[in-house]
Design an enzyme around this catalytic site. Sequence first.
Site, PDB file in Angstrom:
ATOM      1  N   TYR A 177      -0.437  -0.574 -12.162  1.00  0.00           N
ATOM      2  CA  TYR A 177      -1.911  -1.170 -12.726  1.00  0.00           C
ATOM      3  C   TYR A 177      -1.904  -0.020 -13.753  1.00  0.00           C
ATOM      4  O   TYR A 177      -2.935   0.707 -13.639  1.00  0.00           O
ATOM      5  CB  TYR A 177      -2.837  -0.223 -11.642  1.00  0.00           C
ATOM      6  CG  TYR A 177      -2.554  -1.091 -10.274  1.00  0.00           C
ATOM      7  CD1 TYR A 177      -3.124  -2.482 -10.073  1.00  0.00           C
ATOM      8  CD2 TYR A 177      -2.116  -0.755  -9.123  1.00  0.00           C
ATOM      9  CE1 TYR A 177      -2.840  -3.093  -8.268  1.00  0.00           C
ATOM     10  CE2 TYR A 177      -1.389  -1.309  -7.955  1.00  0.00           C
ATOM     11  CZ  TYR A 177      -1.725  -2.206  -8.009  1.00  0.00           C
ATOM     12  OH  TYR A 177      -1.880  -2.762  -6.332  1.00  0.00           O
ATOM     13  N   CYS A 224     -14.724   5.337 -27.334  1.00  0.00           N
ATOM     14  CA  CYS A 224     -15.993   6.337 -27.235  1.00  0.00           C
ATOM     15  C   CYS A 224     -17.498   6.314 -25.933  1.00  0.00           C
ATOM     16  O   CYS A 224     -18.130   5.911 -25.508  1.00  0.00           O
ATOM     17  CB  CYS A 224     -16.984   4.992 -28.057  1.00  0.00           C
ATOM     18  SG  CYS A 224     -18.817   6.121 -28.777  1.00  0.00           S
ATOM     19  N   ARG A 239      -7.495   4.152 -14.729  1.00  0.00           N
ATOM     20  CA  ARG A 239      -6.716   5.113 -13.658  1.00  0.00           C
ATOM     21  C   ARG A 239      -7.678   6.425 -13.999  1.00  0.00           C
ATOM     22  O   ARG A 239      -8.567   6.070 -13.368  1.00  0.00           O
ATOM     23  CB  ARG A 239      -5.793   4.532 -12.854  1.00  0.00           C
ATOM     24  CG  ARG A 239      -4.785   3.431 -13.134  1.00  0.00           C
ATOM     25  CD  ARG A 239      -3.448   3.175 -12.104  1.00  0.00           C
ATOM     26  NE  ARG A 239      -3.465   3.079 -11.123  1.00  0.00           N
ATOM     27  CZ  ARG A 239      -3.892   4.542 -10.611  1.00  0.00           C
ATOM     28  NH1 ARG A 239      -3.324   5.411 -10.870  1.00  0.00           N
ATOM     29  NH2 ARG A 239      -4.067   4.836  -9.022  1.00  0.00           N
ATOM     30  N   GLY A 289       0.735  -1.104  -0.190  1.00  0.00           N
ATOM     31  CA  GLY A 289      -0.022   0.357   0.227  1.00  0.00           C
ATOM     32  C   GLY A 289       0.576   1.276  -0.400  1.00  0.00           C
ATOM     33  O   GLY A 289       0.194   2.626  -0.538  1.00  0.00           O
ATOM     34  N   PRO A 349       4.487  -4.377  -1.272  1.00  0.00           N
ATOM     35  CA  PRO A 349       4.483  -3.731  -1.848  1.00  0.00           C
ATOM     36  C   PRO A 349       4.328  -3.832  -3.331  1.00  0.00           C
ATOM     37  O   PRO A 349       4.628  -4.577  -3.707  1.00  0.00           O
ATOM     38  CB  PRO A 349       5.477  -3.095  -1.583  1.00  0.00           C
ATOM     39  CG  PRO A 349       6.730  -3.801  -1.520  1.00  0.00           C
ATOM     40  CD  PRO A 349       5.624  -4.759  -0.652  1.00  0.00           C
ATOM     41  N   GLY A 350       3.164  -3.616  -4.096  1.00  0.00           N
ATOM     42  CA  GLY A 350       3.311  -3.740  -5.394  1.00  0.00           C
ATOM     43  C   GLY A 350       3.557  -1.736  -6.354  1.00  0.00           C
ATOM     44  O   GLY A 350       4.837  -1.904  -6.478  1.00  0.00           O
TER      45      GLY A 350
HETATM   46  N1  LLP Z   1      -1.476  -7.173  -1.190  1.00  0.00           N
HETATM   47  C1  LLP Z   1      -2.517  -7.304  -1.419  1.00  0.00           C
HETATM   48  C2  LLP Z   1      -3.662  -8.144  -0.930  1.00  0.00           C
HETATM   49  C3  LLP Z   1      -3.540  -6.630  -2.068  1.00  0.00           C
HETATM   50  O1  LLP Z   1      -4.809  -6.277  -2.575  1.00  0.00           O
HETATM   51  C4  LLP Z   1      -3.110  -5.881  -3.004  1.00  0.00           C
HETATM   52  C5  LLP Z   1      -3.819  -4.396  -3.767  1.00  0.00           C
HETATM   53  C6  LLP Z   1      -1.980  -5.400  -2.564  1.00  0.00           C
HETATM   54  C7  LLP Z   1      -0.346  -5.965  -1.422  1.00  0.00           C
HETATM   55  C8  LLP Z   1      -0.461  -4.201  -3.003  1.00  0.00           C
HETATM   56  O2  LLP Z   1      -0.858  -2.883  -3.110  1.00  0.00           O
HETATM   57  P1  LLP Z   1       0.450  -1.470  -3.953  1.00  0.00           P
HETATM   58  O3  LLP Z   1       1.304  -2.040  -3.123  1.00  0.00           O
HETATM   59  O4  LLP Z   1       0.272  -2.042  -4.989  1.00  0.00           O
HETATM   60  O5  LLP Z   1      -1.199  -0.789  -2.698  1.00  0.00           O
HETATM   61  N2  LLP Z   1      -6.143  -1.031  -8.743  1.00  0.00           N
HETATM   62  C9  LLP Z   1      -5.646   0.179  -7.865  1.00  0.00           C
HETATM   63  C10 LLP Z   1      -4.935  -0.353  -7.028  1.00  0.00           C
HETATM   64  C11 LLP Z   1      -5.666  -1.563  -6.898  1.00  0.00           C
HETATM   65  C12 LLP Z   1      -5.145  -2.474  -5.298  1.00  0.00           C
HETATM   66  C13 LLP Z   1      -5.093  -4.322  -4.849  1.00  0.00           C
HETATM   67  N3  LLP Z   1      -4.822  -4.637  -4.290  1.00  0.00           N
HETATM   68  C14 LLP Z   1      -5.208   1.262  -8.665  1.00  0.00           C
HETATM   69  O6  LLP Z   1      -4.268   1.468  -9.729  1.00  0.00           O
HETATM   70  O7  LLP Z   1      -5.163   2.512  -7.730  1.00  0.00           O
END
Ligand code: LLP
Length: 414
Positions: A373, A344, A310, A227, A272-273
Amino acid sequence: MNSYIEKVDFFKGNDPEAIAKEYGTPVYVCSEEIIRKHMHDVSQVIIKYPYTANYSVKANTNIHILKLALEEGLNCDAMSVGEIKMLEAAGFPYDRIFFIPNNVSDEEMQYAIERGIMTSLDSLSQLKQFGELNRGGKCAVRINPGVGAGHCEKVVTGGKKTKFGIAEEDIPEIFEICKEYDLTIAGINQHIGSGFMTPDPYLQAVDNLLRIALQFKDLEFIDFGGGYGIPYHKLEDDEADYPMEDFKKRLEPILDYFVDSYGKAPLFKSEPGRYCVAEGVVLLGRVHAVKQNAGHAYAGCDIGMNVLVRPSMYDSWHDVEVLRAGKVVSRDSLETITLCGNICESGDLLAKDRKLPKIEKGDLVALLDAGAYGWSMCSTYNSRPRPAEVMVMKDGSVKLIRRRETYEDLMRLF
Ligand code: LLP
């Protein structure tokens, strides 16, 4: 800041116009160096105790990016069988994958069980299902720590208003199900949401999860989720980075207190993603039309909401740079304009009423921070093939890392 692209020398001396001509537009351009740097940063969140950073691959599943994660020593979290298959293809062994699905079928669960992939169950119902399929097995449970955070409501995954996790009051039932199916809980995990810029809610959730962890005996690991945000408003507002150093300093005493009370340190994990990949990717598109509509200026380019969803899905902000003849146009003189795509839908807007340098037909636009994303949420809406991805390598060479989809690819399923 006038230009992020120039500040970090994003293209490493390559001409973005030449990249656009060779690979076509829209095209996602990744920077090996920047992605590796962010992946390295997250591997250092906890130093004092056993720790692994799990790259959350849903942010970007390009196999070449997964290979960078492998080389940087990260483990990964996968949310679906498809994501596990991508990790297999990138060379990840099963013990470096953590499966954190939501509402999956027997077949999907079985896929992980047969390969010995550690799986987290997200509800009492799925925990029972796991017990039916794998009596005597080992698994994790996803706890809702009662705290949520994120850049918008749609990405908050902790607290009262979410479909995710098992609430604290249901924990006694976890133990009953474990007894019934002879299951061992090896770990607990949480994820409170995505894209927050202050560490406070995360630290609060860590604190809550660790308090809850005391109810579980002999945990092998505790996973705090991902996150961490990135500064999407870097150009106009000079937004600061997520305060990683401050966060690490504040996390340590919370862990110390827990390890003291628990009597040992399990393996800690984070997930982290976005932080790993967002800033290392720029999305290039070509402007095909400029017009005035009822006093509003529009520039229309080939980055539709099918390429980057997004902004239309979350009202997300991506900074925009304008490039002409391969050079960033200076932000010295700005006008208000809406940058839109070629789909469209009236909501197909990338940047609404934005202060940008004057845009001309034929210019390139660069959408910053498109690595998380971005491609992973692409679609073929309006029967538009999905874009190519290239990577600017550390040595300055440019490599195609996913070819553009073709019309034949779109026809293949019929
Ligand atoms: N772990 C779990 C269980 C998750 O569901 C997620 C993201 C992450 C880790 C990684 O979160 P991050 O570090 O990337 O914030 N599509 C949206 C974000 C959706 C996130 C879904 N889960 C966007 O474009 O902002």
